[in-house]
Motif scaffolding. Structure first.
Motif, mmCIF file in Angstrom:
data_model
loop_
_atom_site.group_PDB
_atom_site.id
_atom_site.type_symbol
_atom_site.label_atom_id
_atom_site.label_comp_id
_atom_site.label_asym_id
_atom_site.label_seq_id
_atom_site.Cartn_x
_atom_site.Cartn_y
_atom_site.Cartn_z
ATOM 1 N N ARG A 31 1.108 -1.400 0.012
ATOM 2 C CA ARG A 31 -0.002 -0.032 -0.139
ATOM 3 C C ARG A 31 0.880 0.774 -0.246
ATOM 4 O O ARG A 31 2.058 1.277 0.653
ATOM 5 C CB ARG A 31 -0.667 0.106 1.209
ATOM 6 C CG ARG A 31 -1.877 1.619 1.404
ATOM 7 C CD ARG A 31 -2.657 1.213 2.452
ATOM 8 N NE ARG A 31 -3.145 -0.045 2.446
ATOM 9 C CZ ARG A 31 -3.711 -0.175 3.650
ATOM 10 N NH1 ARG A 31 -5.041 0.969 4.205
ATOM 11 N NH2 ARG A 31 -5.557 -1.723 3.207
ATOM 12 N N GLU A 33 0.287 5.725 -0.051
ATOM 13 C CA GLU A 33 -0.382 6.998 0.153
ATOM 14 C C GLU A 33 0.544 8.149 -0.212
ATOM 15 O O GLU A 33 1.103 8.117 -0.485
ATOM 16 C CB GLU A 33 -0.658 7.272 1.077
ATOM 17 C CG GLU A 33 -1.823 6.402 2.528
ATOM 18 C CD GLU A 33 -2.080 6.999 3.429
ATOM 19 O OE1 GLU A 33 -1.522 8.161 4.344
ATOM 20 O OE2 GLU A 33 -3.320 5.896 4.404
ATOM 21 N N THR A 40 -4.472 6.610 -2.021
ATOM 22 C CA THR A 40 -3.766 6.087 -1.679
ATOM 23 C C THR A 40 -4.228 4.667 -2.973
ATOM 24 O O THR A 40 -5.436 4.822 -3.706
ATOM 25 C CB THR A 40 -4.291 5.356 -0.363
ATOM 26 O OG1 THR A 40 -4.332 6.901 0.307
ATOM 27 C CG2 THR A 40 -3.649 3.887 0.133
ATOM 28 N N TRP A 61 -9.309 10.467 -2.158
ATOM 29 C CA TRP A 61 -9.566 10.729 -0.962
ATOM 30 C C TRP A 61 -10.651 11.474 -0.582
ATOM 31 O O TRP A 61 -12.033 11.589 0.165
ATOM 32 C CB TRP A 61 -8.495 10.922 -0.271
ATOM 33 C CG TRP A 61 -7.278 10.278 0.085
ATOM 34 C CD1 TRP A 61 -7.578 9.084 0.168
ATOM 35 C CD2 TRP A 61 -6.945 11.087 0.758
ATOM 36 N NE1 TRP A 61 -6.127 8.480 0.263
ATOM 37 C CE2 TRP A 61 -5.820 9.876 1.389
ATOM 38 C CE3 TRP A 61 -5.716 12.214 1.225
ATOM 39 C CZ2 TRP A 61 -4.561 10.037 1.478
ATOM 40 C CZ3 TRP A 61 -4.552 12.511 2.306
ATOM 41 C CH2 TRP A 61 -3.492 10.927 1.734
#
Length: 127
Positions: A31, A33, A40, A61
């Motif tokens: 993952r 961000e 993300t 987001w």
């Protein structure tokens, strides 16, 4: 050359990761961000990216809904037993949108489920 990944935009990253990992049995592989651009990325799959094709789940987001359009088809996943897989998916609260059975005009056994954003996933019985 090989196919690396398919990207899907998702409206709720946690709910999508739970579906693909807990219901379909994939693993979250990595993952990342990006705070500056407010997104993300989560990569999920059945094996490591170095030797397997994976899914990239993109969570923007500031977006909570996507129009799937009419060009998207489905993701296909082979299962040893689609009948049991569908029972397990239903028991876990998943949406089986087409019960298992032969494809129209053929003998391949398939089923369809939908992820939390409504993306279609075809389950294909392993031969």
């Amino acid at each position: 050359m090989r196919l690396l990944h398919t990207m899907l935009r998702v409206s709720n990253l946690d709910k999508s990761i739970a579906f693909y990992t807990q219901i379909l049995g994939m693993k979250e592989l990595r993952r990342s961000e990006n705070a500056q651009y407010r997104y993300t990325l989560a990569f999920i799959g059945y094996g490591e990216e170095q030797s397997n094709t994976v899914l990239e789940l993109t969570y923007n987001w500031d977006t909570d809904h996507y129009d799937l359009g009419n060009a998207y088809g489905h993701i296909a996943i082979e299962f040893d037993d689609i009948y049991q897989a569908c029972e397990d998916i239903k028991a876990a609260g998943g949406n089986v949108s087409r019960e298992p059975g032969p494809v129209k005009g053929g003998t391949t056994e398939i089923a369809f489920v939908k992820d939390p954003d409504g993306y279609a996933i075809e389950l294909i019985q392993k031969k």
